[in-house]
Design an enzyme around this catalytic site. Structure first.
Site, PDB file in Angstrom:
ATOM      1  N   CYS A  69      -7.892  -1.871  -4.134  1.00  0.00           N
ATOM      2  CA  CYS A  69      -6.697  -1.016  -4.004  1.00  0.00           C
ATOM      3  C   CYS A  69      -6.250  -0.531  -5.383  1.00  0.00           C
ATOM      4  O   CYS A  69      -6.206  -1.310  -6.342  1.00  0.00           O
ATOM      5  CB  CYS A  69      -5.586  -1.809  -3.328  1.00  0.00           C
ATOM      6  SG  CYS A  69      -4.113  -0.816  -3.053  1.00  0.00           S
ATOM      7  N   CYS A  73       0.514  -4.042  -7.427  1.00  0.00           N
ATOM      8  CA  CYS A  73       1.432  -5.069  -6.889  1.00  0.00           C
ATOM      9  C   CYS A  73       1.050  -6.433  -7.486  1.00  0.00           C
ATOM     10  O   CYS A  73      -0.077  -6.915  -7.265  1.00  0.00           O
ATOM     11  CB  CYS A  73       1.358  -5.096  -5.367  1.00  0.00           C
ATOM     12  SG  CYS A  73       1.483  -3.443  -4.629  1.00  0.00           S
ATOM     13  N   CYS A  76      -0.707  -9.318  -5.533  1.00  0.00           N
ATOM     14  CA  CYS A  76      -1.735  -9.017  -4.533  1.00  0.00           C
ATOM     15  C   CYS A  76      -3.170  -9.223  -5.024  1.00  0.00           C
ATOM     16  O   CYS A  76      -3.617  -8.610  -6.001  1.00  0.00           O
ATOM     17  CB  CYS A  76      -1.571  -7.580  -4.031  1.00  0.00           C
ATOM     18  SG  CYS A  76      -2.693  -7.254  -2.637  1.00  0.00           S
ATOM     19  N   CYS A 113      -2.506  -7.177  14.283  1.00  0.00           N
ATOM     20  CA  CYS A 113      -2.054  -6.393  13.136  1.00  0.00           C
ATOM     21  C   CYS A 113      -3.236  -6.082  12.221  1.00  0.00           C
ATOM     22  O   CYS A 113      -3.901  -6.995  11.731  1.00  0.00           O
ATOM     23  CB  CYS A 113      -0.987  -7.172  12.379  1.00  0.00           C
ATOM     24  SG  CYS A 113      -0.359  -6.249  10.974  1.00  0.00           S
ATOM     25  N   CYS A 144      -0.227  -3.334  15.789  1.00  0.00           N
ATOM     26  CA  CYS A 144       0.528  -3.209  14.540  1.00  0.00           C
ATOM     27  C   CYS A 144      -0.463  -2.801  13.463  1.00  0.00           C
ATOM     28  O   CYS A 144      -1.640  -3.188  13.525  1.00  0.00           O
ATOM     29  CB  CYS A 144       1.171  -4.553  14.193  1.00  0.00           C
ATOM     30  SG  CYS A 144       2.034  -4.540  12.608  1.00  0.00           S
ATOM     31  N   CYS A 204       8.330  -3.089  11.233  1.00  0.00           N
ATOM     32  CA  CYS A 204       8.155  -4.463  10.766  1.00  0.00           C
ATOM     33  C   CYS A 204       8.331  -4.398   9.255  1.00  0.00           C
ATOM     34  O   CYS A 204       7.509  -3.801   8.556  1.00  0.00           O
ATOM     35  CB  CYS A 204       6.756  -4.958  11.141  1.00  0.00           C
ATOM     36  SG  CYS A 204       6.336  -6.550  10.405  1.00  0.00           S
ATOM     37  N   ARG A 276       9.735 -13.335  11.019  1.00  0.00           N
ATOM     38  CA  ARG A 276       8.408 -13.971  10.939  1.00  0.00           C
ATOM     39  C   ARG A 276       8.294 -14.902   9.729  1.00  0.00           C
ATOM     40  O   ARG A 276       8.546 -14.486   8.593  1.00  0.00           O
ATOM     41  CB  ARG A 276       7.291 -12.915  10.895  1.00  0.00           C
ATOM     42  CG  ARG A 276       5.894 -13.581  10.817  1.00  0.00           C
ATOM     43  CD  ARG A 276       4.745 -12.622  10.994  1.00  0.00           C
ATOM     44  NE  ARG A 276       4.880 -11.864  12.215  1.00  0.00           N
ATOM     45  CZ  ARG A 276       4.983 -10.547  12.285  1.00  0.00           C
ATOM     46  NH1 ARG A 276       4.948  -9.823  11.185  1.00  0.00           N
ATOM     47  NH2 ARG A 276       5.109  -9.951  13.438  1.00  0.00           N
TER      48      ARG A 276
HETATM   49  N1  SAM Z   1      -1.656  -1.931   1.262  1.00  0.00           N
HETATM   50  C1  SAM Z   1      -0.627  -1.908   2.220  1.00  0.00           C
HETATM   51  C2  SAM Z   1       0.732  -2.081   1.623  1.00  0.00           C
HETATM   52  O1  SAM Z   1       0.875  -2.647   0.563  1.00  0.00           O
HETATM   53  O2  SAM Z   1       1.682  -1.658   2.271  1.00  0.00           O
HETATM   54  C3  SAM Z   1      -0.811  -2.906   3.355  1.00  0.00           C
HETATM   55  C4  SAM Z   1      -1.329  -4.293   3.055  1.00  0.00           C
HETATM   56  S1  SAM Z   1      -0.335  -5.314   1.959  1.00  0.00           S
HETATM   57  C5  SAM Z   1      -1.414  -6.635   1.620  1.00  0.00           C
HETATM   58  C6  SAM Z   1       0.927  -5.941   3.033  1.00  0.00           C
HETATM   59  C7  SAM Z   1       1.947  -6.893   2.459  1.00  0.00           C
HETATM   60  O3  SAM Z   1       1.357  -8.167   2.256  1.00  0.00           O
HETATM   61  C8  SAM Z   1       2.567  -6.579   1.125  1.00  0.00           C
HETATM   62  O4  SAM Z   1       3.586  -5.632   1.192  1.00  0.00           O
HETATM   63  C9  SAM Z   1       3.128  -7.935   0.726  1.00  0.00           C
HETATM   64  O5  SAM Z   1       4.462  -8.050   1.187  1.00  0.00           O
HETATM   65  C10 SAM Z   1       2.217  -8.917   1.453  1.00  0.00           C
HETATM   66  N2  SAM Z   1       1.423  -9.718   0.496  1.00  0.00           N
HETATM   67  C11 SAM Z   1       0.358  -9.299  -0.201  1.00  0.00           C
HETATM   68  N3  SAM Z   1      -0.106 -10.269  -1.011  1.00  0.00           N
HETATM   69  C12 SAM Z   1       0.686 -11.345  -0.814  1.00  0.00           C
HETATM   70  C13 SAM Z   1       0.719 -12.649  -1.373  1.00  0.00           C
HETATM   71  N4  SAM Z   1      -0.145 -13.042  -2.319  1.00  0.00           N
HETATM   72  N5  SAM Z   1       1.667 -13.502  -0.944  1.00  0.00           N
HETATM   73  C14 SAM Z   1       2.563 -13.119  -0.004  1.00  0.00           C
HETATM   74  N6  SAM Z   1       2.577 -11.892   0.560  1.00  0.00           N
HETATM   75  C15 SAM Z   1       1.664 -11.008   0.148  1.00  0.00           C
HETATM   76  C1  DTB Z   2       3.196  -9.276   5.707  1.00  0.00           C
HETATM   77  O1  DTB Z   2       4.432  -9.171   5.500  1.00  0.00           O
HETATM   78  N1  DTB Z   2       2.448 -10.330   5.417  1.00  0.00           N
HETATM   79  C2  DTB Z   2       1.074 -10.123   5.798  1.00  0.00           C
HETATM   80  C3  DTB Z   2       1.175  -8.769   6.546  1.00  0.00           C
HETATM   81  N2  DTB Z   2       2.477  -8.330   6.278  1.00  0.00           N
HETATM   82  C4  DTB Z   2       0.144  -7.774   6.390  1.00  0.00           C
HETATM   83  C5  DTB Z   2       0.105 -10.128   4.671  1.00  0.00           C
HETATM   84  C6  DTB Z   2       0.088 -11.389   3.894  1.00  0.00           C
HETATM   85  C7  DTB Z   2      -1.036 -11.312   2.903  1.00  0.00           C
HETATM   86  C8  DTB Z   2      -1.170 -12.541   2.114  1.00  0.00           C
HETATM   87  C9  DTB Z   2      -2.227 -12.439   1.073  1.00  0.00           C
HETATM   88  C10 DTB Z   2      -3.615 -12.206   1.588  1.00  0.00           C
HETATM   89  O2  DTB Z   2      -4.054 -12.907   2.526  1.00  0.00           O
HETATM   90  O3  DTB Z   2      -4.297 -11.350   1.040  1.00  0.00           O
HETATM   91 FE1  SF4 Z   3      -2.680  -2.483  -2.499  1.00  0.00          FE
HETATM   92 FE2  SF4 Z   3      -2.107  -5.062  -2.237  1.00  0.00          FE
HETATM   93 FE3  SF4 Z   3      -0.244  -3.393  -3.148  1.00  0.00          FE
HETATM   94 FE4  SF4 Z   3      -1.030  -3.244  -0.550  1.00  0.00          FE
HETATM   95  S1  SF4 Z   3       0.021  -4.951  -1.526  1.00  0.00           S
HETATM   96  S2  SF4 Z   3      -0.724  -1.536  -1.963  1.00  0.00           S
HETATM   97  S3  SF4 Z   3      -3.196  -3.813  -0.770  1.00  0.00           S
HETATM   98  S4  SF4 Z   3      -2.188  -3.887  -4.177  1.00  0.00           S
END
Ligand code: SAM
Ligand code: DTB
Ligand code: SF4
Length: 331
Positions: A69, A73, A76, A113, A144, A204, A276
């Protein structure tokens, strides 16, 4: 002034408590600062007015496009900017997505989802997602997706495909946000949420705690969510999953009671929303999860993986739910 739900009073017979959309950060911070027993009592009172307290909604997550990506973030593992060991993959084929969805349905999930590591989908990405949404819906599950930022036209397209929910998180307070993400703004997030709402898709939206933010930041995020024109139907509260290689790896862990307090504040301020207990369950004790359910959490992800990190194994979850007398919430 406190509304009837926040003070834990009983509504007049035949009346429904008023849903408020004007929560201030000060008010939510005062909730977070209550003696723990008082906060839990208020959360339970509100929860039981709107839900069966032994039912929990079960969703399963699938990463339909993993890694690579462009966003930064800081939490992430899927950002291409950090060396986390997550390998960028191409989108999954439709038949594999549907096979996984069938497996999740047979294991008891009522909502599926689909998540993608995109900043925002291109129109040709949506060409692939549309039949996935339609196919999962045809299996009798709620659908979702979480695909990044959406334009109004893209949201309308997903609504036409039968998408029930769209996940797009605020992640944190507006003040703390620039410490976590620099490649898109808080306003961008609110715009996507408005497009989703206008398209008639249920929202959500929640955030992550344990990123080094203050209690004030947590209060601010909850107040912003609870002051949206309509409360999100689903409010994920994620505990940061620390992943090696991300900038937030090694950040000081949050006091578990502070996490539970955040869940309670979401429950009290968004009384009819499903809250959740989202990422981070694998790292939590059973006792901490039980406290989060007592605080009003009534949804979880089930299945051994979130997107790239582990979730509790199905047998651990089955044992926990049996010990707590938790049953699935019907769709
Ligand atoms: N890329 C899209 C976005 O950011 O909207 C969708 C997928 S993203 C992984 C969805 C959500 O996962 C993020 O907004 C964040 O709140 C959560 N998330 C990602 N990495 C995480 C982590 N290490 N711990 C907890 N929540 C995480
Ligand atoms: C959300 O609030 N939590 C989920 C879902 N929306 C997509 C994602 C959590 C991701 C946790 C890190 C991972 O597994 O990559
Ligand atoms: Fe990309 Fe992760 Fe940020 Fe979603 S949360 S936009 S997958 S870097």
């Amino acid at each position: 002034m406190d509304d009837i739900e926040a003070i834990g009073g009983k509504p007049e017979p035949g009346t429904l408590p008023v849903l408020r959309h004007d929560r201030s950060a000060d008010e939510v911070e005062a909730l977070l600062a209550l003696p723990f027993a008082e906060l839990m009592f208020r959360a339970q009172t509100v929860h039981r007015r709107h839900f069966d307290a032994s039912r929990v909604q079960m969703s399963t997550l699938l990463s339909i496009k993993t890694g690579g990506c462009p966003e930064d973030c800081a939490y992430c593992p899927q950002s291409a900017r950090y060396d986390t060991g997550v390998v960028a993959e191409s989108p999954m084929p439709l038949d594999a997505v549907l096979a996984e969805a069938r497996r999740a349905r047979n294991a008891g999930a009522t909502r599926y989802c689909m998540g993608a590591a995109w900043r925002s989908p291109k129109d040709r990405d949506l060409d692939a997602v549309v039949p996935m949404v339609a196919g999962v819906k045809a299996l009798g599950m709620e659908t979702c997706a979480t695909l990044g930022m959406l334009s109004a036209a893209q949201a309308a397209r997903l609504a036409d495909a039968g998408l029930d929910y769209y996940n797009h998180n605020l992640d944190t307070s507006e003040a703390f946000y620039s410490r976590i993400v620099t490649t898109r703004t808080y306003r961008d997030r609110l715009d996507t949420l408005a497009h989703v709402r206008e398209a008639g898709i249920r929202v959500c939206c929640g955030g992550i705690v344990g990123m080094g933010e203050s209690r004030r930041d947590r209060a601010d995020m909850i107040a912003t969510l609870a002051s949206l024109p309509s409360h999100p139907e689903s409010v994920p509260i994620n505990m940061l999953v620390q992943v090696e290689g991300t900038p937030l790896d090694g950040v000081e862990a949050l006091d578990p009671f502070e996490f539970v307090r955040t869940v309670a504040a979401a429950r009290i301020t968004m009384p009819r929303s499903v809250v959740r207990l989202s990422a981070g369950r694998e790292q939590m004790s059973d006792e901490m999860q039980a406290l989060a359910f007592l605080a009003g959490a009534n949804s979880v992800f089930v299945g051994p993986e979130l997107l790239t990190t582990p979730n509790p194994a199905p047998d651990r979850d089955a044992a926990l739910f049996a010990r707590l007398g938790i049953r699935p919430m019907p769709a």
